[in-house]
Design an enzyme around this catalytic site. Sequence first.
Site, PDB file in Angstrom:
ATOM      1  N   HIS A  63      39.885  34.960  49.180  1.00  0.00           N
ATOM      2  CA  HIS A  63      41.160  35.600  48.827  1.00  0.00           C
ATOM      3  C   HIS A  63      41.834  36.008  50.137  1.00  0.00           C
ATOM      4  O   HIS A  63      41.145  36.423  51.086  1.00  0.00           O
ATOM      5  CB  HIS A  63      40.937  36.898  48.021  1.00  0.00           C
ATOM      6  CG  HIS A  63      40.721  36.727  46.553  1.00  0.00           C
ATOM      7  ND1 HIS A  63      39.796  37.490  45.857  1.00  0.00           N
ATOM      8  CD2 HIS A  63      41.331  35.934  45.638  1.00  0.00           C
ATOM      9  CE1 HIS A  63      39.847  37.152  44.572  1.00  0.00           C
ATOM     10  NE2 HIS A  63      40.765  36.222  44.408  1.00  0.00           N
ATOM     11  N   CYS A  94      40.245  45.189  47.501  1.00  0.00           N
ATOM     12  CA  CYS A  94      39.992  44.561  46.196  1.00  0.00           C
ATOM     13  C   CYS A  94      39.994  45.586  45.068  1.00  0.00           C
ATOM     14  O   CYS A  94      40.313  45.260  43.925  1.00  0.00           O
ATOM     15  CB  CYS A  94      38.629  43.867  46.185  1.00  0.00           C
ATOM     16  SG  CYS A  94      38.431  42.571  47.385  1.00  0.00           S
TER      17      CYS A  94
HETATM   18  N1  ARG Z   1      33.663  38.977  42.349  1.00  0.00           N
HETATM   19  C1  ARG Z   1      35.079  38.976  42.453  1.00  0.00           C
HETATM   20  C2  ARG Z   1      35.601  37.548  42.438  1.00  0.00           C
HETATM   21  O1  ARG Z   1      34.975  36.714  43.046  1.00  0.00           O
HETATM   22  C3  ARG Z   1      35.528  39.703  43.657  1.00  0.00           C
HETATM   23  C4  ARG Z   1      37.018  39.835  43.752  1.00  0.00           C
HETATM   24  C5  ARG Z   1      37.460  40.505  44.994  1.00  0.00           C
HETATM   25  N2  ARG Z   1      38.833  40.827  44.937  1.00  0.00           N
HETATM   26  C6  ARG Z   1      39.696  40.642  45.954  1.00  0.00           C
HETATM   27  N3  ARG Z   1      40.905  41.072  45.811  1.00  0.00           N
HETATM   28  N4  ARG Z   1      39.362  39.979  47.025  1.00  0.00           N
HETATM   29  O2  ARG Z   1      36.605  37.242  41.818  1.00  0.00           O
END
Ligand code: ARG
Length: 262
Positions: A157, A251
């Site tokens: 991300h 996150c």
């Molecule tokens: N386990 C989650 C996923 O892989 C973590 C999300 C993390 N969120 C972020 N905004 N980077 O989707």
Amino acid sequence: MCSPEYFAVSYEINPWMDAHVPVNRRRAVQQWQQLVRTYESLGHTVEFVEPVRGLPDMVFVANSGVVIGGRVYPARFRYAERRGEEGPYARWFDAHGFVSDGEAAFVNEGEGDFATVGDEVLAGFGFRTDIAAHDEVRSRLGADVVSLRLVDPRYYHLDTALAVLSDDNVAYNPAAFDASSQAWLATRFPHAIVVSETDAAAFGCNAFSDGHHVVVPSGAYEFIDALRARGYDPVPVDMSELRKAGGAVKCCTLELREANAR
Ligand code: ARG
């Protein structure tokens, strides 16, 4: 924000997640509560969405959508494991007066891949968000959107690779981006803080800044020093449990830009 009351690592959708590594949910809740208190002590108002049993990643509320000027572009998750979060988030936005144009047509993971810097929106693609969603943000939210390609699966991300520090500056881990995105970032943000691989792996880029205070995962030592040297006020927090799912400060945070109609 959303309490990690039902947090778990029960599936693996990014390289940080290992369903065999035990998660201490009590500690996750404590760390998250510390993050809430940190924001409140800095004078921010925190709103909460109810966690839902069976949706272990719902604590990562940054992925719920993009909010600009009271309008929301809602998430459409890449993986089936998280698609159940879309309904609860959409109902929350609706109940709190945020206007949307209905469901997103393209896969996008909200602020996880969209970062607002002043009037500009930086948008990641390559792992989660479909590049076609960048156009949808452009047309629905009337934003200037710049597409940046992510190339390292550990930084899947945009908010794991880049942190917005102010209306005109960012910190980022160059190696997470392809060559042309790196070149664009270097030109656009000549005063950016470059985050080392070590600090990026400590989730240093997954920070939240109000322009002065930067709430940042505590293990990103060099980055924390660099912030101080530039006149920011870093506020380190321990996010070790939530990191087991591949997330940290940012996150767990969705910024609600412009007051809602409550
Ligand atoms: N386990 C989650 C996923 O892989 C973590 C999300 C993390 N969120 C972020 N905004 N980077 O989707």
